[in-house]
Design an enzyme around this catalytic site. Structure first.
Site, PDB file in Angstrom:
ATOM      1  NE  ARG A 198      -8.105 -12.442   2.054  1.00  0.00           N
ATOM      2  CZ  ARG A 198      -8.560 -11.668   1.063  1.00  0.00           C
ATOM      3  NH1 ARG A 198      -7.718 -11.176   0.175  1.00  0.00           N
ATOM      4  NH2 ARG A 198      -9.855 -11.391   0.978  1.00  0.00           N
ATOM      5  CB  SER A 245      -1.183 -10.276   1.081  1.00  0.00           C
ATOM      6  OG  SER A 245      -2.542 -10.485   1.410  1.00  0.00           O
ATOM      7  CD  GLN A 271       2.412  -7.032 -12.166  1.00  0.00           C
ATOM      8  OE1 GLN A 271       3.408  -6.341 -12.393  1.00  0.00           O
ATOM      9  NE2 GLN A 271       2.443  -8.364 -12.175  1.00  0.00           N
ATOM     10  CE  LYS A 272      -1.639 -10.089  -3.408  1.00  0.00           C
ATOM     11  NZ  LYS A 272      -2.215  -9.957  -2.096  1.00  0.00           N
ATOM     12  CG  HIS A 308      -1.896  -1.066   1.328  1.00  0.00           C
ATOM     13  ND1 HIS A 308      -1.863  -2.020   2.314  1.00  0.00           N
ATOM     14  CD2 HIS A 308      -2.963  -1.364   0.552  1.00  0.00           C
ATOM     15  CE1 HIS A 308      -2.873  -2.855   2.149  1.00  0.00           C
ATOM     16  NE2 HIS A 308      -3.558  -2.491   1.089  1.00  0.00           N
ATOM     17  CD  GLN A 317     -13.512  -6.044  -2.275  1.00  0.00           C
ATOM     18  OE1 GLN A 317     -13.837  -4.885  -2.548  1.00  0.00           O
ATOM     19  NE2 GLN A 317     -12.253  -6.436  -2.340  1.00  0.00           N
ATOM     20  CD  GLN A 356      -8.534  -5.109  -7.118  1.00  0.00           C
ATOM     21  OE1 GLN A 356      -9.273  -5.682  -6.331  1.00  0.00           O
ATOM     22  NE2 GLN A 356      -7.523  -4.351  -6.715  1.00  0.00           N
TER      23      GLN A 356
END
Lengths: 297, 297
Positions: free
Chosen positions: A184, A182, A145-146, A37, A61, A150
């Site tokens: 996550r 990420s 770009q990860k 980010h 989403q 999307q």
């Protein structure tokens, strides 16, 4: 740094900035900020006078069995990081849907890769991004770009709905061991975290093979899948090669190609990808090599 | 008056106007202008510094067996009328879709009334309106109440996608004999044109009955349908009463109510409607009447 919670107020600020001829750069996020980010913010700052970051975990989403409630959140930490990196405004809405009946959908390219196992995911993404574009009114929007699919979907959204916004893509930012950063990742067990770099390792293997002149993507992906299948707890959702940004299935390296994969470690879903841009150089090299061989024969 | 054919140029003009603090009023049309459109322009001028009219017969809102090719077109005439009425800019694009994959859809309220017999119609309307909003960047958008369902759908689109645009509704403009003006009226045969005011007459009948205290909408619509069934060539598509703007089916007059109908005269589809705003006055009157009756007994 301002924190704006109301849609109308954000719109008034955006209008005022535009009247003053200020360029607005926009970084949409679901918070729990990481290095990836912060690189989006850096790119936004290079192009804009004012950087607006949105922080909103978007419910539309997430599928019914997905990790909406478990998605990590920590606004205080985000606020501190954003301020340090020079974000000017955080748009941090309380809720974004009120008796909503309206959805924005990009067809076809959302039905493959991540879209195949997450059928409402991209519809949720394009709906919230449309709303955020209408609220923040940016000149530039920066995505990573990860999430390569999307990014392709957002570019199509911008083109098809005539949004007057330029998309900037940030490269994938990685941990020292290669794992793509990420939000996550914090939900991985210790063992799975140790094994998670296998996604990147398998992509690197494919890249090496391509650099050596291999172009049979089906064969390369077969070998890469094998590397992941050997890892405990790792379950491949997909491992695919598609043209970019059209996202049409390809079996040979003949054009700009996205090689992308999603792997579940327990309930944590990780994605990674690589875009092969210089296929034509490879082709040229291959041709030269072939020419040399032919001359030798 | 400027005529702009390119999307990018329209966006640059809109940006410049907004930087100069000018208010942009927008009148989207499919051309073949009539008194109804010109009233939209009049309302736009009252609110704005600059009035932009778009003229584009939008293919995505016509079904495969509908009248896209037969829809009347006459740009020279439109240009003259628009100029006379003080339109500042006509946005007159050549085409608006290039390999389009993206659609904007308002669910539920588009599945009834006109949406029931025209299943892709409103998806086409909300998609083109979203595109036009992103191109013209207006402060105000003016639509006609003749398309009352469309107006409710556009208001929902604006709310749900956070468009920073205010919707202005223009009342229905009628010919001397009561027929709602419509670009499609020119496609009526002479006989059907003579009979077409029956739509309005049937609505007037319902209004009279309501003014006399009737509130049973099912009964009133039954009587109104009968009036139309008696007309040669007239085939009712629907005749319905719904709450407004929620568009939920109602059988008794207890809230703001839309009474709407669509009638096919051969291949020409006509619509008309009436919004009953002052149901509460009626209710009050009825209650008073009832009170008087009770006092007398």
């Amino acid at each position: 740094m301002q924190i704006i919670r109301k849609i109308e107020k954000m719109q008034r600020i955006a209008d005022n900035l535009r009247r003053q001829n200020k360029i607005i750069g926009f970084v949409p996020t679901m918070g729990y900020l990481h290095k990836g980010h912060l690189n989006l913010v850096k790119l936004a700052k290079e192009k804009s006078d004012i950087v607006v970051m949105s922080i909103y975990v978007n419910p539309t989403q997430f599928g019914p069995n997905e990790d909406f409630s478990k998605y990590p959140r920590n606004f205080e930490r985000d606020e501190k990081l954003a301020k340090e990196k020079g974000v000017d405004i955080i748009f941090y809405p309380r809720s974004m849907y009120k008796n909503n009946l309206t959805f924005v959908n990009v067809e076809k390219i959302t039905e493959i890769l991540c879209g195949a196992s997450r059928p409402i995911h991209f519809r949720g993404v394009t709906t919230i991004v449309t709303k955020l574009f209408n609220i923040v009114k940016p000149h530039y929007a920066v995505f990573g770009q990860k999430d390569a699919q999307q990014a392709a979907v957002i570019q199509k959204l911008i083109n098809d709905l005539d949004f007057d916004i330029k998309l900037i893509l940030s490269p994938i930012i990685r941990e020292d061991d290669g794992l793509a950063v990420s939000s996550r990742n914090v939900n991985l067990t210790k063992e799975n975290r140790r094994n998670a770099p296998i996604l990147y390792k398998s992509l690197c293997y494919i890249k090496e093979q391509i650099d050596q002149g291999k172009t049979d993507l089906i064969q390369l992906i077969k070998q890469a899948r094998k590397m992941i299948d050997d890892i405990p707890n790792a379950k491949i959702d997909y491992y695919s090669a598609v043209s970019y940004p059209e996202l049409k299935s390809v079996s040979k390296l003949e054009q700009k190609t996205l090689i992308a994969l999603a792997v579940n470690f327990g309930s944590v879903r990780l994605i990674d990808n690589m875009i092969i841009e210089n296929y034509w150089q490879l082709t040229k090299t291959n041709k030269n090599e072939q020419g040399k061989l032919e001359n030798r024969n």
